[in-house]
Design a protein around this motif. Structure first.
Motif, PDB file in Angstrom:
ATOM      1  N   SER A 122       0.842  -1.191   0.000  1.00  0.00           N
ATOM      2  CA  SER A 122       0.000   0.000   0.000  1.00  0.00           C
ATOM      3  C   SER A 122       0.873   1.235   0.000  1.00  0.00           C
ATOM      4  O   SER A 122       1.819   1.340   0.763  1.00  0.00           O
ATOM      5  N   SER A 166     -16.042   6.048  -3.422  1.00  0.00           N
ATOM      6  CA  SER A 166     -14.854   6.494  -2.697  1.00  0.00           C
ATOM      7  C   SER A 166     -15.244   7.170  -1.394  1.00  0.00           C
ATOM      8  O   SER A 166     -14.591   6.993  -0.355  1.00  0.00           O
ATOM      9  N   LEU A 204     -10.118   5.530  -6.088  1.00  0.00           N
ATOM     10  CA  LEU A 204     -11.144   5.000  -6.980  1.00  0.00           C
ATOM     11  C   LEU A 204     -11.734   3.764  -6.306  1.00  0.00           C
ATOM     12  O   LEU A 204     -11.203   2.663  -6.423  1.00  0.00           O
ATOM     13  N   CYS A 205     -12.831   3.950  -5.575  1.00  0.00           N
ATOM     14  CA  CYS A 205     -13.435   2.881  -4.785  1.00  0.00           C
ATOM     15  C   CYS A 205     -14.852   2.610  -5.284  1.00  0.00           C
ATOM     16  O   CYS A 205     -15.512   3.500  -5.822  1.00  0.00           O
ATOM     17  N   ASP A 206     -15.332   1.379  -5.068  1.00  0.00           N
ATOM     18  CA  ASP A 206     -16.716   1.074  -5.441  1.00  0.00           C
ATOM     19  C   ASP A 206     -17.658   1.113  -4.239  1.00  0.00           C
ATOM     20  O   ASP A 206     -18.868   0.940  -4.391  1.00  0.00           O
ATOM     21  N   GLU A 209     -15.409  -1.680  -0.178  1.00  0.00           N
ATOM     22  CA  GLU A 209     -14.150  -1.893   0.534  1.00  0.00           C
ATOM     23  C   GLU A 209     -14.309  -1.596   2.031  1.00  0.00           C
ATOM     24  O   GLU A 209     -15.036  -0.680   2.413  1.00  0.00           O
ATOM     25  N   LYS A 214      -7.922  -0.633   0.542  1.00  0.00           N
ATOM     26  CA  LYS A 214      -8.308  -1.690  -0.396  1.00  0.00           C
ATOM     27  C   LYS A 214      -8.793  -1.128  -1.731  1.00  0.00           C
ATOM     28  O   LYS A 214      -9.141  -1.888  -2.636  1.00  0.00           O
ATOM     29  N   CYS A 215      -8.829   0.190  -1.865  1.00  0.00           N
ATOM     30  CA  CYS A 215      -9.301   0.821  -3.099  1.00  0.00           C
ATOM     31  C   CYS A 215      -8.196   0.874  -4.148  1.00  0.00           C
ATOM     32  O   CYS A 215      -7.005   0.845  -3.824  1.00  0.00           O
ATOM     33  N   SER A 216      -8.599   1.000  -5.416  1.00  0.00           N
ATOM     34  CA  SER A 216      -7.627   1.354  -6.446  1.00  0.00           C
ATOM     35  C   SER A 216      -7.150   2.765  -6.149  1.00  0.00           C
ATOM     36  O   SER A 216      -7.919   3.615  -5.703  1.00  0.00           O
ATOM     37  N   GLN A 217      -5.880   3.018  -6.403  1.00  0.00           N
ATOM     38  CA  GLN A 217      -5.306   4.290  -5.975  1.00  0.00           C
ATOM     39  C   GLN A 217      -4.230   4.765  -6.938  1.00  0.00           C
ATOM     40  O   GLN A 217      -3.592   3.968  -7.626  1.00  0.00           O
ATOM     41  N   LYS A 218      -4.071   6.058  -6.990  1.00  0.00           N
ATOM     42  CA  LYS A 218      -2.945   6.676  -7.669  1.00  0.00           C
ATOM     43  C   LYS A 218      -2.285   7.610  -6.667  1.00  0.00           C
ATOM     44  O   LYS A 218      -2.969   8.306  -5.923  1.00  0.00           O
TER      45      LYS A 218
END
Length: 254
Positions: A122, A166, A204-206, A209, A214-218
């Motif tokens: 992470s 998110s 970028l979360c749905d 989570e 646990k989210c997609s992240q940048k």
């Protein structure tokens, strides 16, 4: 009795800087407070919340840790006494503790923890916070959303791509029951809450989570977000809703 405002926890070394080893401080509604006594499970939970793999309790009096006095200063809040965790909790609300009293309030028994094994899975720690227009921890469910980045301190979250999913994951991480039903605001809609730092995190979360880790992240250079006006912020209406779990636990047991 302390009124804990969120799951944010930090370790402060002898220079007063954030560190992987130092005095345990937990965010409360009245600023950061120390912890008077904790077990190995609590050390593990604290370090995992900060993005490390495990932790250990530093033995000895806080006044003489490796030749340094790490005890909290007089007048500083004491947030918890006898903090006990299993080591797998998602936030400190799931642990057990008692209201500080007696010698604990003098900071003689403040806890010191050392974390080990920085997480490679992470890019940021699971600690989030909402801050008000003055840059102080928000005492409500409104404010500018910030994430604690490893080695870089607190960063605003970019509003680009930050949708209801998110927001739901962020509210869970902050300890609230759910996201407010209104659309998420960006900072330019509430100018008084805008930050000064360039957003370095995009989530970028749905919404399913358990927390934002646990989210997609940048992170960092991957984020293309204009400064200030694109911070996620809700100054006048709540970002999250539902009674805060930490507040509920304290009010129902103390």
């Amino acid at each position: 009795m302390p009124n804990l405002a969120g799951p944010a926890v930090r370790l402060i070394d002898e220079t007063g800087s954030h560190s992987s080893s130092g005095l345990v401080e937990v965010q409360t509604a009245n600023g950061h407070g120390t912890v008077c006594g904790l077990d190995q499970g609590a050390a593990d939970t604290i370090c995992r919340l900060m993005g490390f793999q495990e932790g250990s309790v530093v033995k000895g009096a806080c006044s003489s840790i490796h030749g340094h006095n790490l005890c909290g200063s007089r007048g500083m809040p004491v947030a918890m006494q006898q903090l006990s965790c299993k080591g797998t909790e998602q936030n400190l609300a799931q642990c057990q503790w008692v209201v500080p009293r007696g010698e604990c309030l003098e900071h003689f028994h403040d806890s010191v923890v050392e974390c080990h094994g920085g997480s490679a899975s992470s890019s940021f720690r699971t600690a989030l916070r909402l801050v008000d227009a003055q840059g102080r921890p928000s005492q409500s469910s409104s404010g500018r959303l910030e994430v604690l980045l490893q080695g870089h301190g607190w960063s605003p979250v970019c509003s680009s791509g930050f949708g209801i999913g998110s927001a739901a994951a962020a509210c869970k991480s902050l300890g609230f029951a759910a996201v407010d039903g209104n659309p998420v605001h960006s900072c330019n809609e509430d100018e008084d809450i805008c930050g000064t730092a360039l957003p370095q995190v995009q989530l970028l979360c749905d919404g399913t989570e358990p927390d934002v880790s646990k989210c997609s992240q940048k992170v960092g250079d991957e984020v293309f977000c204009a400064p200030h006006e694109n911070d996620v912020a809700r100054a006048r209406t709540p970002l999250c809703t539902g009674r805060h779990r930490l507040q509920h636990w304290l009010q129902s047991t103390c």
